[in-house]
Design an enzyme around this catalytic site. Structure first.
Site, PDB file in Angstrom:
ATOM      1  N   GLY A 175       0.764  -1.234   0.000  1.00 15.52           N
ATOM      2  CA  GLY A 175       0.000   0.000   0.000  1.00 15.52           C
ATOM      3  C   GLY A 175       0.797   1.287   0.000  1.00 15.52           C
ATOM      4  CG  ASP A 176       3.682   4.398   1.813  1.00 13.80           C
ATOM      5  OD1 ASP A 176       3.894   4.973   0.733  1.00 13.80           O
ATOM      6  OD2 ASP A 176       4.000   4.891   2.916  1.00 13.80           O
ATOM      7  CG  LEU A 177       6.228  -1.796  -2.495  1.00 13.17           C
ATOM      8  CD1 LEU A 177       6.736  -2.217  -1.136  1.00 13.17           C
ATOM      9  CD2 LEU A 177       5.743  -2.996  -3.289  1.00 13.17           C
ATOM     10  CD1 TRP A 178       7.578   4.835   0.241  1.00 13.67           C
ATOM     11  CD2 TRP A 178       9.589   5.576  -0.384  1.00 13.67           C
ATOM     12  NE1 TRP A 178       8.229   5.257   1.375  1.00 13.67           N
ATOM     13  CE2 TRP A 178       9.463   5.712   1.025  1.00 13.67           C
ATOM     14  CE3 TRP A 178      10.765   5.994  -1.012  1.00 13.67           C
ATOM     15  CZ2 TRP A 178      10.477   6.244   1.810  1.00 13.67           C
ATOM     16  CZ3 TRP A 178      11.779   6.523  -0.227  1.00 13.67           C
ATOM     17  CH2 TRP A 178      11.632   6.641   1.154  1.00 13.67           C
ATOM     18  CG  ASN A 181       8.110   2.141   3.016  1.00 10.95           C
ATOM     19  OD1 ASN A 181       8.879   2.562   3.869  1.00 10.95           O
ATOM     20  ND2 ASN A 181       6.920   2.689   2.803  1.00 10.95           N
TER      21      ASN A 181
END
Length: 291
Positions: A175-178, A181
């Site tokens: 969901g916040d896979l920059w 991370n």
């Protein structure tokens, strides 16, 4: 949010918003379930209490092409662990959540089933657009472009199939896979992880010397292409190898490369909301390509 390193562990605390820490803990546990079917490694959660999360420190290494390809395999299996619907929270969570410090809408289990485009427009793009307008990073004209795109999304113009391995209604997303991370770590150092993590469940294959470990999720049910697209926003070494590894396990729907910007738009709008500056311009330029 505070982070303190203590030998082989580090502790995250949030005295003002306990629920942010609690949500992170539930998200990590939900993603970690997929390690049993060969999903990506997830940072080891040692202890969790109100507003406090104790995690095992991850020894860092450097991403290699082999590591990236294997991470693509593993991420495909994490996604295939599935979610019951678009916008589903991690198991046991009630209410809305966060992506960083931006609010994140979670759908309820009794909400009517929706297409991906309707979910993406109404639960992801539109809620974050108003704050970005209010802080001045997106003009009224820019908002109109995003709103026009949202109307097309809600009408199904960009609906597309999930990758082949996913049989659930939605993918289980980080969901916040920059790129920040994913921590690249020597596989021999990850003795705490289940032996199945990152491995093909149908073969007794070995791990590469370096593997990607997931941290800091905004876990949710969504479309798998969103996680994959997010990896490219701030640069990810050997991104092409991640895509190739993913596709070799779980084939992506035709046209996925043309949809990368579309799936990046929510994260861009989150940054326009939180940081302003050029992220508003970048968000509108991205939306214009699809509107």
């Amino acid at each position: 949010m505070g982070i303190q390193r203590e030998g082989e562990y580090y502790t995250k605390t949030n005295e003002h918003h306990h629920d942010q820490i609690d949500l992170e803990a539930r998200g990590l546990a939900w993603l970690a379930e997929a390690q049993e079917i060969g999903g990506a490694h997830v940072v080891d959660m040692v202890a969790h209490g109100p507003g406090r999360l104790r995690l095992r420190a991850i020894p860092s290494s450097t991403c290699t092409r082999d590591a990236a390809h294997a991470f693509g395999h593993a991420l495909a299996r994490t996604h295939a662990a599935g979610a019951p619907y678009y916008g589903a929270p991690p198991r046991g969570w009630n209410g809305d959540g966060w992506m960083g410090n931006a609010r994140l809408t979670y759908a309820t289990s009794n909400a009517p089933a929706r297409s991906w485009g309707e979910f993406y427009a109404h639960d992801r793009l539109l809620p974050i657009l108003a704050p970005a307008r209010d802080n001045g990073s997106i003009t009224a004209h820019g908002c109109a472009i995003v709103e026009h795109l949202c109307a097309k999304l809600a009408d199904g113009a960009y609906d597309h199939a999930l990758p082949a391995l996913i049989t659930a209604p939605a993918a289980r997303l980080h969901g916040d896979l920059w790129s920040g991370n994913v921590v690249w770590a020597p596989s021999v150092e990850l003795t705490w992880a289940p032996r199945t993590a990152g491995r093909d469940p149908d073969r007794d294959d070995s791990l590469p010397t370096v593997v990607g470990v997931l941290i800091d999720p905004a876990a949710q049910g969504g479309h798998a292409e969103t996680d994959l697209a997010s990896l490219g926003i701030f640069g990810q070494p050997y991104l092409d190898a991640i895509y190739d590894g993913y596709n070799s396990v779980s084939k992506l729907a035709d046209g996925w490369r043309e949809r990368v910007g579309l799936h990046q738009l929510h994260m861009l709008l989150v940054h326009a909301n939180l940081f302003g500056g050029g992220y508003g311009y970048e968000s509108v330029a991205c939306a214009k390509r699809y509107a």
